[in-house]
Design a protein around this motif. Sequence first.
Motif, PDB file in Angstrom:
ATOM      1  N   ILE A   1      45.092  44.437  44.708  1.00 29.39           N
ATOM      2  CA  ILE A   1      45.699  44.984  45.931  1.00 29.39           C
ATOM      3  C   ILE A   1      44.669  45.715  46.788  1.00 29.39           C
ATOM      4  O   ILE A   1      45.006  46.382  47.775  1.00 29.39           O
ATOM      5  CB  ILE A   1      46.899  45.920  45.618  1.00 29.39           C
ATOM      6  CG1 ILE A   1      46.441  47.136  44.805  1.00 29.39           C
ATOM      7  CG2 ILE A   1      48.015  45.168  44.903  1.00 29.39           C
ATOM      8  CD1 ILE A   1      47.468  48.267  44.789  1.00 29.39           C
ATOM      9  N   GLN A   2      43.426  45.598  46.424  1.00 25.14           N
ATOM     10  CA  GLN A   2      42.295  46.159  47.170  1.00 25.14           C
ATOM     11  C   GLN A   2      42.414  47.665  47.372  1.00 25.14           C
ATOM     12  O   GLN A   2      42.160  48.178  48.451  1.00 25.14           O
ATOM     13  CB  GLN A   2      42.153  45.428  48.519  1.00 25.14           C
ATOM     14  CG  GLN A   2      41.813  43.963  48.314  1.00 25.14           C
ATOM     15  CD  GLN A   2      42.251  43.090  49.472  1.00 25.14           C
ATOM     16  OE1 GLN A   2      43.008  43.514  50.332  1.00 25.14           O
ATOM     17  NE2 GLN A   2      41.787  41.860  49.488  1.00 25.14           N
ATOM     18  N   LEU A   3      42.845  48.354  46.317  1.00 28.61           N
ATOM     19  CA  LEU A   3      42.927  49.814  46.396  1.00 28.61           C
ATOM     20  C   LEU A   3      42.201  50.455  45.218  1.00 28.61           C
ATOM     21  O   LEU A   3      42.541  51.560  44.814  1.00 28.61           O
ATOM     22  CB  LEU A   3      44.395  50.271  46.417  1.00 28.61           C
ATOM     23  CG  LEU A   3      45.195  49.983  47.689  1.00 28.61           C
ATOM     24  CD1 LEU A   3      46.614  50.501  47.557  1.00 28.61           C
ATOM     25  CD2 LEU A   3      44.543  50.604  48.913  1.00 28.61           C
ATOM     26  N   ASP A   4      41.187  49.773  44.682  1.00 27.42           N
ATOM     27  CA  ASP A   4      40.544  50.315  43.479  1.00 27.42           C
ATOM     28  C   ASP A   4      39.885  51.666  43.727  1.00 27.42           C
ATOM     29  O   ASP A   4      39.731  52.448  42.805  1.00 27.42           O
ATOM     30  CB  ASP A   4      39.581  49.331  42.796  1.00 27.42           C
ATOM     31  CG  ASP A   4      39.008  48.277  43.715  1.00 27.42           C
ATOM     32  OD1 ASP A   4      39.545  48.105  44.822  1.00 27.42           O
ATOM     33  OD2 ASP A   4      38.031  47.633  43.332  1.00 27.42           O
ATOM     34  N   GLY A   5      39.552  51.951  44.987  1.00 30.80           N
ATOM     35  CA  GLY A   5      38.939  53.253  45.273  1.00 30.80           C
ATOM     36  C   GLY A   5      39.934  54.409  45.266  1.00 30.80           C
ATOM     37  O   GLY A   5      39.539  55.567  45.317  1.00 30.80           O
ATOM     38  N   LEU A   6      41.214  54.100  45.230  1.00 28.81           N
ATOM     39  CA  LEU A   6      42.222  55.151  45.400  1.00 28.81           C
ATOM     40  C   LEU A   6      43.015  55.452  44.123  1.00 28.81           C
ATOM     41  O   LEU A   6      44.096  56.045  44.183  1.00 28.81           O
ATOM     42  CB  LEU A   6      43.190  54.759  46.525  1.00 28.81           C
ATOM     43  CG  LEU A   6      42.571  54.682  47.930  1.00 28.81           C
ATOM     44  CD1 LEU A   6      43.598  54.215  48.948  1.00 28.81           C
ATOM     45  CD2 LEU A   6      42.001  56.032  48.346  1.00 28.81           C
ATOM     46  N   ALA A   7      42.480  55.039  42.984  1.00 29.62           N
ATOM     47  CA  ALA A   7      43.207  55.200  41.722  1.00 29.62           C
ATOM     48  C   ALA A   7      43.672  56.640  41.477  1.00 29.62           C
ATOM     49  O   ALA A   7      44.754  56.875  40.948  1.00 29.62           O
ATOM     50  CB  ALA A   7      42.337  54.729  40.557  1.00 29.62           C
ATOM     51  N   GLY A   8      42.860  57.612  41.912  1.00 29.19           N
ATOM     52  CA  GLY A   8      43.182  59.010  41.636  1.00 29.19           C
ATOM     53  C   GLY A   8      43.989  59.689  42.734  1.00 29.19           C
ATOM     54  O   GLY A   8      44.321  60.871  42.637  1.00 29.19           O
ATOM     55  N   SER A   9      44.329  58.940  43.802  1.00 35.31           N
ATOM     56  CA  SER A   9      45.074  59.556  44.907  1.00 35.31           C
ATOM     57  C   SER A   9      46.556  59.656  44.578  1.00 35.31           C
ATOM     58  O   SER A   9      47.067  58.935  43.727  1.00 35.31           O
ATOM     59  CB  SER A   9      44.920  58.711  46.179  1.00 35.31           C
ATOM     60  OG  SER A   9      43.560  58.587  46.507  1.00 35.31           O
TER      61      SER A   9
END
Length: 352
Positions: free
Chosen positions: A120-128
């Motif tokens: 889903i192209q959100l790997d940078g936001l795992a901790g949000s």
Amino acid sequence: MSITVKQVSKSFGSFRALEHVSLEVAGGSLVALLGPSGSGKTTLLRIIAGLEVPDAGTVLYQDEDVTEAAVKDRNVGFVFQHYALFRHMTVFENVAFGLRVRRWPRKRVKERVGELLRLIQLDGLAGSYPSQLSGGQRQRVALARALAPEPKVLLLDEPFGALDAKVRQDLRQWLRRLHDEIHVTSVFVTHDQEEAFEVADRVVIMNHGHVEQTGTPREIFERPANPFVMDFLGNVNVFHGHVVRGRMKVGSFEVDYPAHPHDEPRPATAFVRSHELELLAKRNGRPSLEGKVVHVSPAGPVVRARVFAADFGVVLNVDVTRDRYAELGLEVGDTVYVAARDVRVYVQDYII
Ligand code: ADP
Ligand code: MG
């Protein structure tokens, strides 16, 4: 995993929400249920999910009758319009939730969530947290959460309904690409025809609890089964008249209708799409209606003109290519002749 719905009916009190609905969803395909509000789309989706039991009829997953099976035994993923992400959990934990409930080992959870966040192209936001995401991002997380336990079937009920137009458009293209990658059998509910036609392999058009037509987007657009579908698709001009002796007549305007060669007239409705009408500066021998241009909307890939045909007392919507618009030098107040390239005639059933 294919889904077969056979002759399903469902009432709420005395209200018939679904009446003898049948449909087939091929394994790995994406089917849209499209119809106006109240047509029974959500009820049908809930029956497919196992959240509701039909009064009559059956639901099969592949060859297995699941009509009475509980939702937890069906292995389906859901996404609804109002994303219900857990506010106090990070994106990672939201996606992991269903896996923890199923007691997946820690390591596999980490791998699976990582894989989905990349998808889903959100790997940078795992901790949000959900509050830190945009509406579109939240719906993508909701989708990843639904996909995490590897469901056999994915059910989406107006998943982009609460988002604004631009985001919706991006997400529907994104969903289509995603589906091309993962091929999970999916049923997508929407009342937005553009969305259905752009996303789905096949579209099921519903109205008042029954199916009006099923087909590929192209089949439905090119061969609408009946006046309801024609009208629902929009951008159409409607003329009421009658058929008699092989002709459809609307006032002095006539087209061939060989299917009714008889002497007794029958009421009929003719539909002509805006892009199937043509504007002429002068009559050219073909049947045409005289009209006056009352509005031109030139800001778009096609120019939309409204033409008042005084003899009929109707305003016609006509789509003109930009080239043709320039050629005609079209302006409000011009007298033009409107000809039809394609007319679809539907004859009403006898009412006795
Ligand atoms: P759609 O999703 O196409 O808008 P629904 O399937 O939600 O349509 O609803 C179809 C009809 O059934 C509506 O008129 C709705 O009011 C009615 N309906 C749906 N669920 C219930 C319910 N639980 N109780 C009573 N009526 C319901
Ligand atoms: Mg609904």
